[in-house]
Motif scaffolding. Structure first.
Motif, PDB file in Angstrom:
ATOM      1  N   LEU A  76      66.935  11.867  66.526  1.00 33.01           N
ATOM      2  CA  LEU A  76      66.140  12.947  67.107  1.00 33.01           C
ATOM      3  C   LEU A  76      66.376  14.248  66.346  1.00 33.01           C
ATOM      4  O   LEU A  76      65.438  15.025  66.118  1.00 33.01           O
ATOM      5  N   GLY A  77      67.627  14.485  65.942  1.00 33.06           N
ATOM      6  CA  GLY A  77      67.912  15.663  65.129  1.00 33.06           C
ATOM      7  C   GLY A  77      67.185  15.632  63.798  1.00 33.06           C
ATOM      8  O   GLY A  77      66.676  16.663  63.332  1.00 33.06           O
TER       9      GLY A  77
ATOM     10  N   PHE B  30      62.879  17.707  60.373  1.00 35.16           N
ATOM     11  CA  PHE B  30      61.653  17.502  59.604  1.00 35.16           C
ATOM     12  C   PHE B  30      60.520  18.355  60.160  1.00 35.16           C
ATOM     13  O   PHE B  30      59.730  18.931  59.388  1.00 35.16           O
ATOM     14  N   THR B  31      60.415  18.439  61.477  1.00 33.42           N
ATOM     15  CA  THR B  31      59.362  19.248  62.090  1.00 33.42           C
ATOM     16  C   THR B  31      59.502  20.714  61.711  1.00 33.42           C
ATOM     17  O   THR B  31      58.511  21.396  61.416  1.00 33.42           O
ATOM     18  N   LEU B  32      60.729  21.216  61.687  1.00 33.68           N
ATOM     19  CA  LEU B  32      60.955  22.624  61.373  1.00 33.68           C
ATOM     20  C   LEU B  32      60.611  22.947  59.925  1.00 33.68           C
ATOM     21  O   LEU B  32      60.000  23.986  59.648  1.00 33.68           O
TER      22      LEU B  32
ATOM     23  N   ALA C 235      59.392  16.075  53.071  1.00 35.57           N
ATOM     24  CA  ALA C 235      58.602  17.180  53.606  1.00 35.57           C
ATOM     25  C   ALA C 235      57.597  17.685  52.573  1.00 35.57           C
ATOM     26  O   ALA C 235      56.442  17.970  52.904  1.00 35.57           O
ATOM     27  N   VAL C 236      58.020  17.790  51.307  1.00 34.81           N
ATOM     28  CA  VAL C 236      57.110  18.218  50.242  1.00 34.81           C
ATOM     29  C   VAL C 236      55.960  17.222  50.108  1.00 34.81           C
ATOM     30  O   VAL C 236      54.792  17.607  49.979  1.00 34.81           O
TER      31      VAL C 236
ATOM     32  N   LEU D 178      53.057  18.343  66.848  1.00 28.47           N
ATOM     33  CA  LEU D 178      52.974  16.994  67.414  1.00 28.47           C
ATOM     34  C   LEU D 178      52.922  15.944  66.318  1.00 28.47           C
ATOM     35  O   LEU D 178      53.553  14.884  66.420  1.00 28.47           O
ATOM     36  N   ALA D 179      52.187  16.216  65.241  1.00 32.19           N
ATOM     37  CA  ALA D 179      52.109  15.256  64.140  1.00 32.19           C
ATOM     38  C   ALA D 179      53.458  15.109  63.448  1.00 32.19           C
ATOM     39  O   ALA D 179      53.860  13.998  63.078  1.00 32.19           O
ATOM     40  N   SER D 180      54.179  16.206  63.267  1.00 34.57           N
ATOM     41  CA  SER D 180      55.481  16.137  62.598  1.00 34.57           C
ATOM     42  C   SER D 180      56.505  15.413  63.459  1.00 34.57           C
ATOM     43  O   SER D 180      57.366  14.699  62.937  1.00 34.57           O
TER      44      SER D 180
END
Length: 294
Positions: free
Chosen positions: A74-75, A80-82, A165-166, A227-229
């Motif tokens: 979860l972390g 990744f979302t951030l 992420a890139v 939401l997608a991330s």
């Protein structure tokens, strides 16, 4: 004689029900029933390796709260979302502004910005796996050309998530770009003309006229992007399978591993519904935040 006339309200309602029934049946079969069955499964010890199933109550949920792998994955998902959501919003806005200002050959820019979004995930990961090759990839060719040491783009724990992420930004920014471009094209020209007559320059018009008018679009883009991330899975699973040392494993991959590698469907269901609850809380928080802003 009394009764509904031909074509009356009763007949129209039955006709409408006839058209709605196929969608309702499909929705109940493929959406409602899996959700209900998944909730029930989360309270059992159902497994692909066992024939019998017994009710275990909240034991699966209690185990999930104490499972360090749940929190680590979860972390990874939150991290990744951030690191992906903000660039995906800002870069998309910058791209839309560049195209909207009237660059020469606009159709070329639109195609170049949006085309990667049309590629399937397997093609995208294949392209970037070549770019991230430690010996022959373009990434390390550029790094060594400026005198730096080669980078383990997908093998270094401190770099792998940034590399993904890139990749994700390059792949999916076109969708946000399209939303922003549509919003910019719908803004009335009278606002720009009035601001220009008042002596406002280009940057002043951007901050005082354009960006405030894009508040609702920005709210939509931010909500959809977060939401997608949070639901990231495909590109990570294909490129790294959660490695190295589980440093890129998102929560959805851990659910997949528990359910289909560890055969614990009941426990995997409980983790998935805990994650679903987190997504709902995040969605509600975003809606309230942007409503207050409006």
């Amino acid at each position: 004689m009394t009764g509904a006339a031909p074509g009356g309200p009763g007949r129209r309602s039955r006709t409408g029900l006839f058209f709605v029934l196929p969608f309702t049946a499909a929705f109940a079969l493929f959406m409602v029933w899996p959700i209900v069955y998944g909730i029930w499964m989360s309270f059992t010890d159902e497994s692909l390796s066992l024939r019998g199933t017994s009710f275990v109550g909240f034991d699966n949920y209690a185990e999930a709260f104490g499972d360090p792998d749940v929190w680590s994955s979860l972390g990874n998902t939150v991290f990744f979302t951030l690191i992906s959501s903000l660039p995906l919003v800002l870069i998309a806005l910058a791209m839309a502004l560049l195209v909207h200002t009237g660059l020469a050959g606009q159709w070329v820019w639109r195609l170049a910005f949006f085309a990667p979004y049309l590629l399937p995930v397997t093609v995208v990961t294949l392209i970037w796996s070549w770019l991230y090759q430690p010996d022959l990839g373009m990434g390390n060719e550029l790094v060594t050309a400026i005198g730096l040491e080669p980078v383990g783009w997908l093998s270094d724990e401190s770099v792998a998530m940034w590399s993904i992420a890139v990749l994700t930004i390059w792949w999916t920014v076109g969708f946000n770009f399209l939303l922003y471009l549509a919003a910019l094209q719908s803004l009335p020209d009278t606002l720009h003309e009035a601001a220009a007559l008042d002596g406002a320059g280009a940057w002043r018009r951007l901050w005082s006229v354009v960006l405030p008018q894009l508040r609702r679009t920005t709210g939509l883009v931010v909500m959809l992007q977060i939401l997608a991330s949070l639901k990231v899975f495909d590109q990570i699973y294909i490129l790294t399978k959660g490695g190295p040392n589980e440093s890129t494993r998102p929560i959805l991959e851990y659910i997949y591993d528990v359910g289909f590698t560890g055969y614990r469907l009941g426990y995997a269901s409980s983790i998935s519904y805990l994650f679903f609850a987190i997504v709902i809380v995040v969605s509600i928080a975003q809606l309230r935040f942007f409503r207050q802003g409006d």
